[in-house]
Design a protein around this motif. Structure first.
Motif, PDB file in Angstrom:
ATOM      1  N   GLY A  30       0.821  -1.194   0.000  1.00 55.76           N
ATOM      2  CA  GLY A  30       0.000   0.000   0.000  1.00 55.76           C
ATOM      3  C   GLY A  30       0.850   1.236   0.000  1.00 55.76           C
ATOM      4  N   VAL A  31       0.522   2.131  -0.827  1.00 45.71           N
ATOM      5  CA  VAL A  31       1.200   3.415  -0.841  1.00 45.71           C
ATOM      6  C   VAL A  31       0.207   4.441  -0.370  1.00 45.71           C
ATOM      7  CG1 VAL A  31       2.424   5.089  -2.221  1.00 45.71           C
ATOM      8  CG2 VAL A  31       2.579   2.673  -2.769  1.00 45.71           C
ATOM      9  N   THR A  32       0.459   4.998   0.725  1.00 46.19           N
ATOM     10  CA  THR A  32      -0.554   5.858   1.297  1.00 46.19           C
ATOM     11  C   THR A  32       0.082   6.956   2.121  1.00 46.19           C
ATOM     12  OG1 THR A  32      -2.527   5.930   2.644  1.00 46.19           O
ATOM     13  CG2 THR A  32      -0.785   4.468   3.378  1.00 46.19           C
ATOM     14  N   ASP A  33      -0.763   7.782   2.592  1.00 46.81           N
ATOM     15  CA  ASP A  33      -0.321   8.836   3.482  1.00 46.81           C
ATOM     16  C   ASP A  33      -0.490   8.334   4.900  1.00 46.81           C
ATOM     17  OD1 ASP A  33      -0.044  11.073   5.105  1.00 46.81           O
ATOM     18  OD2 ASP A  33      -0.896  12.405   3.605  1.00 46.81           O
ATOM     19  N   THR A  34       0.613   8.182   5.588  1.00 48.11           N
ATOM     20  CA  THR A  34       0.537   7.572   6.909  1.00 48.11           C
ATOM     21  C   THR A  34      -0.158   8.457   7.918  1.00 48.11           C
ATOM     22  OG1 THR A  34       2.721   8.454   7.375  1.00 48.11           O
ATOM     23  CG2 THR A  34       2.585   6.196   6.576  1.00 48.11           C
ATOM     24  N   ARG A  35      -0.329   9.706   7.549  1.00 53.26           N
ATOM     25  CA  ARG A  35      -1.051  10.578   8.476  1.00 53.26           C
ATOM     26  C   ARG A  35      -2.545  10.409   8.350  1.00 53.26           C
ATOM     27  NH1 ARG A  35       1.859  16.125   7.049  1.00 53.26           N
ATOM     28  NH2 ARG A  35       1.521  15.247   5.003  1.00 53.26           N
ATOM     29  N   ASP A  36      -2.933   9.664   7.365  1.00 52.44           N
ATOM     30  CA  ASP A  36      -4.352   9.438   7.161  1.00 52.44           C
ATOM     31  C   ASP A  36      -4.683   8.026   7.604  1.00 52.44           C
ATOM     32  OD1 ASP A  36      -6.938   9.398   6.442  1.00 52.44           O
ATOM     33  OD2 ASP A  36      -6.578   9.353   4.288  1.00 52.44           O
ATOM     34  N   SER A  37      -5.047   7.915   8.844  1.00 55.60           N
ATOM     35  CA  SER A  37      -5.302   6.582   9.383  1.00 55.60           C
ATOM     36  C   SER A  37      -6.591   5.982   8.858  1.00 55.60           C
ATOM     37  CB  SER A  37      -5.371   6.647  10.907  1.00 55.60           C
ATOM     38  OG  SER A  37      -6.409   7.530  11.298  1.00 55.60           O
ATOM     39  N   SER A  38      -7.378   6.802   8.177  1.00 53.30           N
ATOM     40  CA  SER A  38      -8.636   6.259   7.672  1.00 53.30           C
ATOM     41  C   SER A  38      -8.399   5.187   6.630  1.00 53.30           C
ATOM     42  CB  SER A  38      -9.481   7.381   7.068  1.00 53.30           C
ATOM     43  OG  SER A  38      -8.834   7.940   5.937  1.00 53.30           O
ATOM     44  N   ILE A  39      -7.240   5.280   5.965  1.00 57.32           N
ATOM     45  CA  ILE A  39      -6.923   4.261   4.983  1.00 57.32           C
ATOM     46  C   ILE A  39      -6.834   2.910   5.652  1.00 57.32           C
ATOM     47  CG2 ILE A  39      -5.180   3.485   3.362  1.00 57.32           C
ATOM     48  CD1 ILE A  39      -6.769   5.872   2.426  1.00 57.32           C
ATOM     49  N   PHE A  40      -6.225   2.919   6.813  1.00 55.08           N
ATOM     50  CA  PHE A  40      -6.055   1.660   7.510  1.00 55.08           C
ATOM     51  C   PHE A  40      -7.369   1.178   8.095  1.00 55.08           C
ATOM     52  CE2 PHE A  40      -1.522   1.435   7.263  1.00 55.08           C
ATOM     53  CZ  PHE A  40      -1.135   2.750   7.076  1.00 55.08           C
ATOM     54  N   LYS A 136     -14.900 -23.147  -9.839  1.00 57.94           N
ATOM     55  CA  LYS A 136     -14.602 -22.004  -8.996  1.00 57.94           C
ATOM     56  C   LYS A 136     -13.780 -20.978  -9.741  1.00 57.94           C
ATOM     57  CE  LYS A 136     -14.899 -24.214  -4.504  1.00 57.94           C
ATOM     58  NZ  LYS A 136     -14.229 -24.416  -3.208  1.00 57.94           N
ATOM     59  N   ARG A 137     -14.045 -19.766  -9.432  1.00 58.94           N
ATOM     60  CA  ARG A 137     -13.291 -18.679 -10.017  1.00 58.94           C
ATOM     61  C   ARG A 137     -11.878 -18.683  -9.429  1.00 58.94           C
ATOM     62  NH1 ARG A 137     -16.667 -13.660  -9.654  1.00 58.94           N
ATOM     63  NH2 ARG A 137     -17.713 -14.668 -11.377  1.00 58.94           N
ATOM     64  N   ILE A 138     -10.933 -18.740 -10.298  1.00 61.04           N
ATOM     65  CA  ILE A 138      -9.549 -18.805  -9.854  1.00 61.04           C
ATOM     66  C   ILE A 138      -9.006 -17.409  -9.661  1.00 61.04           C
ATOM     67  CG2 ILE A 138      -7.217 -19.533 -10.469  1.00 61.04           C
ATOM     68  CD1 ILE A 138      -8.460 -21.788 -12.035  1.00 61.04           C
ATOM     69  N   ARG A 139      -8.485 -17.212  -8.503  1.00 66.97           N
ATOM     70  CA  ARG A 139      -7.875 -15.921  -8.228  1.00 66.97           C
ATOM     71  C   ARG A 139      -6.369 -16.054  -8.241  1.00 66.97           C
ATOM     72  NH1 ARG A 139     -11.438 -13.346  -3.390  1.00 66.97           N
ATOM     73  NH2 ARG A 139     -13.128 -12.570  -4.671  1.00 66.97           N
ATOM     74  N   GLN A 140      -5.774 -15.134  -8.903  1.00 67.02           N
ATOM     75  CA  GLN A 140      -4.332 -15.112  -8.932  1.00 67.02           C
ATOM     76  C   GLN A 140      -3.838 -14.111  -7.895  1.00 67.02           C
ATOM     77  OE1 GLN A 140      -3.596 -14.227 -12.988  1.00 67.02           O
ATOM     78  NE2 GLN A 140      -4.236 -16.219 -13.721  1.00 67.02           N
ATOM     79  N   GLN A 141      -2.554 -14.090  -7.766  1.00 64.83           N
ATOM     80  CA  GLN A 141      -1.985 -13.202  -6.758  1.00 64.83           C
ATOM     81  C   GLN A 141      -2.368 -11.763  -7.025  1.00 64.83           C
ATOM     82  OE1 GLN A 141       2.188 -13.520  -7.039  1.00 64.83           O
ATOM     83  NE2 GLN A 141       2.194 -13.473  -9.243  1.00 64.83           N
ATOM     84  N   ARG A 142      -2.527 -11.073  -5.964  1.00 64.13           N
ATOM     85  CA  ARG A 142      -2.981  -9.693  -6.078  1.00 64.13           C
ATOM     86  C   ARG A 142      -2.016  -8.759  -5.360  1.00 64.13           C
ATOM     87  NH1 ARG A 142      -9.478  -9.739  -4.895  1.00 64.13           N
ATOM     88  NH2 ARG A 142     -10.127 -10.680  -6.839  1.00 64.13           N
ATOM     89  N   VAL A 143      -1.897  -7.639  -5.911  1.00 58.57           N
ATOM     90  CA  VAL A 143      -1.117  -6.589  -5.289  1.00 58.57           C
ATOM     91  C   VAL A 143      -1.922  -5.311  -5.375  1.00 58.57           C
ATOM     92  CG1 VAL A 143       0.990  -5.228  -5.375  1.00 58.57           C
ATOM     93  CG2 VAL A 143       1.072  -7.652  -5.853  1.00 58.57           C
ATOM     94  N   ALA A 144      -2.047  -4.667  -4.262  1.00 56.07           N
ATOM     95  CA  ALA A 144      -2.864  -3.461  -4.228  1.00 56.07           C
ATOM     96  C   ALA A 144      -2.012  -2.241  -3.949  1.00 56.07           C
ATOM     97  CB  ALA A 144      -3.944  -3.603  -3.157  1.00 56.07           C
TER      98      ALA A 144
END
Length: 300
Positions: A30-40, A136-144
């Motif tokens: 995750g690339v985020t603004d650490t001052r914004d805890s709402s992301i977490f 079943k729907r196959i899910r591959q690796q994910r990166v967000a």
DNA sequence: CGTATTTGACCAGCGC
DNA sequence: GCGCTGGTCAAATACG
């Protein structure tokens, strides 16, 4: 699973701490603004910590060299696990993470990324409209990626075709679904805005590219092919030195188009290594966004 | 005219 | 079983 070659596709090789061992097929960056805890908190995390005990550690590395006037301290938050079974970490939406159990994982190397480009069309996964029941729907690796940006669809060097858009529950912003335009590539990505922070774009990649980027000519390493650099063309992203605001363009469909000088060749057209030495700008581009903002301690 | 996007419908998975 | 939601398809539409 165990054939990820040299570079870990989850981290892209960023983790160089020898105590870290990544061998699962899910990951989260995750690339985020650490001052914004709402992301977490949006992902069910409290105090910048994930609720899952199986996570060995979270690294939140801030980049101290960002200009203060950008009013955004960009950091990289990496969740890694040695358990080999990151579930929620690879799933941005905790509500939808329950399906990512071991049964949902492909047993074959199809999830390892190396066999993503099997030549099967993406629809073969579900059989298109004529879906096989019980498959079943196959899910591959994910990166967000969480990205502070005014633009939804961030240019990442690959070409994407939008194939769907859905309204997201508890969010005023729709989620867009994109598929790589390479017919042999099954990589998909979802783009949505954070409901709690409209300035944050959540981009989730699923699968790995088996081809080079369209817009970035240089031979890419394995992990770079798998997870392209994410370019942030928003005004808040000027903190990244390699961005050239004057080259910023906005496409007709709201898709940002960043055109650094080194971008001009088609995929597979490699630049020769004996061209002029890279400028600092070019070096940064080569390293990509994450390479630029990941603290040195997290990478070599 | 070829390509990309939009959008309603359909399907699968999950919880109740 | 039913409803909800996420994910995908494909025809219609827009665009260059």
């Amino acid at each position: 699973m165990d054939d990820h070659n040299t570079a870990d596709p989850v981290t892209g090789g960023f983790s160089t701490d020898p105590t870290w061992t990544l061998h699962d097929d899910y990951g989260f960056f995750g690339v985020t603004d650490t001052r914004d805890s709402s992301i977490f908190s949006e992902f069910g995390w409290n105090n910048n910590q994930p609720p899952l005990p199986e996570f060995d550690r979270i690294d939140s590395g801030g980049s101290s060299d960002m200009p203060e006037e950008t009013n955004s301290t960009t950091s990289v938050v990496a969740v890694q696990s040695r358990t080999g079974s990151i579930e929620i970490a690879g799933e941005l939406n905790p509500l939808a993470s329950s399906s990512s159990n071991s049964d949902d994982r492909p047993e074959s190397s199809a999830a390892s990324g190396d066999a993503v480009c099997s030549g099967k069309p993406p629809s073969s996964e579900t059989g298109g409209k004529i879906k096989k029941k019980g498959t079943k729907r196959i899910r591959q690796q994910r990166v967000a990626f969480l990205t502070k940006s005014e633009i939804d669809h961030l240019e990442d060097g690959y070409r994407w075709r939008k194939y769907g858009q859905k309204a997201v529950k508890n969010s005023p912003f729709p989620r867009s679904y994109y598929r790589c335009t390479n017919s042999k590539c099954t990589v998909k990505k979802r783009v949505e805005r954070s409901s709690t922070d409209p300035t944050t774009v959540i981009t989730t990649y699923e699968g790995q590219h088996c081809h080079h980027t369209v817009g970035f000519p240089r031979g890419l390493s394995h992990h770079e092919v798998a997870y392209p650099r994410l370019l942030i063309p928003s005004s808040t992203s000027q903190q990244f030195s390699y961005l050239r605001p004057q080259s910023l363009q906005v496409g007709d469909h709201g898709v940002s188009r960043l055109q650094p000088q080194v971008v001009s060749r088609e995929a597979g057209d490699h630049l020769s290594n004996h061209e002029q030495p890279p400028t600092s700008f070019q070096r940064s581009v080569d390293q990509g966004l994450l390479g630029d903002i990941v603290p040195p301690i997290m990478r070599n």
